[in-house]
Design an enzyme around this catalytic site. Sequence first.
Site, mmCIF file in Angstrom:
data_model
loop_
_atom_site.group_PDB
_atom_site.id
_atom_site.type_symbol
_atom_site.label_atom_id
_atom_site.label_comp_id
_atom_site.label_asym_id
_atom_site.label_seq_id
_atom_site.Cartn_x
_atom_site.Cartn_y
_atom_site.Cartn_z
ATOM 1 N N LYS A 151 -5.118 -22.536 -15.171
ATOM 2 C CA LYS A 151 -4.907 -22.758 -16.602
ATOM 3 C C LYS A 151 -6.192 -23.325 -17.198
ATOM 4 O O LYS A 151 -6.878 -24.121 -16.536
ATOM 5 C CB LYS A 151 -3.745 -23.753 -16.763
ATOM 6 C CG LYS A 151 -3.305 -24.036 -18.184
ATOM 7 C CD LYS A 151 -2.095 -24.996 -18.188
ATOM 8 C CE LYS A 151 -1.554 -25.255 -19.576
ATOM 9 N NZ LYS A 151 -0.367 -26.150 -19.561
ATOM 10 N N SER A 186 3.657 -24.298 -22.023
ATOM 11 C CA SER A 186 2.338 -23.957 -22.516
ATOM 12 C C SER A 186 1.491 -23.181 -21.517
ATOM 13 O O SER A 186 0.495 -22.576 -21.899
ATOM 14 C CB SER A 186 1.593 -25.229 -22.897
ATOM 15 O OG SER A 186 1.393 -26.041 -21.743
ATOM 16 N N SER A 219 6.120 -27.225 -19.094
ATOM 17 C CA SER A 219 5.130 -26.155 -19.216
ATOM 18 C C SER A 219 4.839 -25.361 -17.952
ATOM 19 O O SER A 219 4.133 -24.357 -18.020
ATOM 20 C CB SER A 219 3.818 -26.719 -19.753
ATOM 21 O OG SER A 219 3.924 -26.875 -21.136
HETATM 22 N N1 GLN Z 1 6.753 -27.588 -24.963
HETATM 23 C C1 GLN Z 1 6.524 -28.986 -24.741
HETATM 24 C C2 GLN Z 1 5.545 -29.487 -25.776
HETATM 25 O O1 GLN Z 1 5.149 -28.719 -26.605
HETATM 26 C C3 GLN Z 1 6.016 -29.223 -23.357
HETATM 27 C C4 GLN Z 1 4.629 -28.780 -23.161
HETATM 28 C C5 GLN Z 1 4.071 -29.105 -21.808
HETATM 29 O O2 GLN Z 1 4.810 -29.305 -20.841
HETATM 30 N N2 GLN Z 1 2.753 -29.184 -21.749
HETATM 31 O O3 GLN Z 1 5.178 -30.624 -25.789
#
Ligand code: GLN
Length: 485
Positions: free
Chosen positions: A78, A153, A177
Site C-alpha cells: 500500500k 482504504s 481497511s
Molecule cells: N473507513 C474507515 C475510515 O475512513 C477506516 C479506514 C482505515 O481503516 N484506514 O476511517
Amino acid sequence: MELYELTIHELLDKLRTGETTSAAITASVFERIDAVEGDVHAYITLMRESALAEAAQADERIKKGKMGPLTGIPIALKDIYCTRGVPTTCGSRILQNFIPPYDATVVEKLRAAGAVFTGKTNMDEFAMGSSTETSAFGVTRNPWDLERIPGGSSGGSAAAVAADECIAAFGSDTGGSIRQPAALCGIVGLKPTYGRVSRYGLIAFASSLDQIGPFTKDVEDAAILMNVIAGYDPRESTSVPEEVPDYRTFLGKGIEGWTVGIPKEYFVEGIDPEVEAAIRRAIQVVEGMGARCVEVSLPHSRYCLAVYYIVAPAEASSNLARYDGVKYGFRAEECRDLLDMYKKSRSAGFGAEVKRRIMIGTYALSSGYYDAYYKKASQVRALIKGDFDEAFKRCDVLLTPTTPTPAFRIGEKMDDPIQMYLSDIFTISTNLAGVPGISVPCGYTQAGLPIGVQFMAGHFQEGRLIQCASAYEKQAKIEKRRPKL
Ligand code: GLN
C-alpha cells in the site's frame, strides 16, 4: 495454471524444487499487470525494473541454497509504507512528490526475507475512506465488477491480489481497511493485535488504532507473512516485546471443542440478506467442525462508530499537522508569508474527506470541547474493550460478518459520508479494542460478488485466528472462482 495465479506456498515449493524461477514468476505477474491494470488501476507506482532485478538476485540466492521465507515472491505494498527511493504518496496530492529516505520496518523485514516488490498500491487519501475513491490518483475498480468499488482504504492492495497483479499484498487497518476490502474482493485479510507489528515507517493516520497486515489468497499465506512481519521493534514505542509463535503451526488443526461467540449486535437491521445468509451458513460450517456456537453480547457495539469518528479524526488532525509545505511535500506557489503558505499548501494539497476529518478532529480536541468529545469517547472506548474482555472469557473466537453489504457501486456513497462510514460498522470495534481480526471468503451473492466472514480473537491470539480461519477455509470449501477480467 499461470504462475501469477498461485499462492506463496505453492510458489515457494516450485522455487525450492527448481521447477520455476523468481524471474519467471515476476515476469508472469507483470504480464498480468500489463493485461488488466488498465481496467483495475490497483497501483499508483509500478516498480517493474527493481522487481526484475530483485527477482534475479533471488534466483542467485536460491541457486546458492540460501532461500529465505519469501525469496522470489512478488508482493505489493500500500502506498502508505515508506519505501526508500520510491515515491510514497499516501494517496494524497500533498505527498505527490515525496520520496522517503528510509524503508518502513515491515519493508525492511520483507526485503530481508527475500520478497520482490511489484509496486505501491492505490488507497483512500491518508487511509480515510472505505472505497478507495478519495485517492488523489483515481479510483480502483473491483475486479469482480468493474463498476464497483474494491473497498478501502487499502482497495488497491485487495484488488491487486484478487486480480492476480501480485501474489500477496500489504495494507493498513485503522477501522477496517484490510478486512473490509479483503471481504469485498474475495480474499483473506488479517489485522493483527495493536502492538504486534511495528508501524515504524507507516504514515500515521490514527496512532492508537493503525495496524499493518497482509492480504493473501489463502490463510496459509497469511501465516507465512505474519511469521515475517510480527515482533518487537525498538524504533516503534507501541510495538510489544511479546514472543512471536510460528504461525504455520496453527494450520490444519481443526477447532473441535472450541466455543465460538456470535455477537447478537452484529445481526442488525441494514445487513444485506445475502450477506446474512452466507454468515448463517458459515456458523453451520463451524458447528459442523465440532465447535459450539453461542450467542454473546457486546453491549456497547452501538457506540463504536461514534467513538471511532471522534478518536480517529482527533488523532488524524494532530498527525496531519506536519504537512505544512515547509520541509517536504506539496508547497503552494506565490504565497505572501508563512501563514499564507501553510493555508494555501494545505488547502490545495488535501482532499475533501481529509479536510473534513481535520476539522472534526480539531473541533473535538479544542478547549471546552475536549471533555465533551474526546474524553467521553475515550471513556466509552474503554467500555467497548471491556465488552471484548468479557466475551473472550467465554469464547475462543467471535464470528461476525465482515461487512454489512457486498461491494457497492462507484459513486454510490461519495456524497453521503455517514453511509460510507457505515461500511465499517463490523470492523471498527476490533481497532478500538486493540484485538486482532481476520476476514475469510465465505461465499458469493447471486450476482457473483464475494462475501467475507470475520473472526476475532483476544490480544495476541493471531495463532487462534489462523487456526480457526484455516479450519473454516478447508471445511467450507467455498468454490474457488476467479474474477473475469
Ligand atoms: N473507513 C474507515 C475510515 O475512513 C477506516 C479506514 C482505515 O481503516 N484506514 O476511517
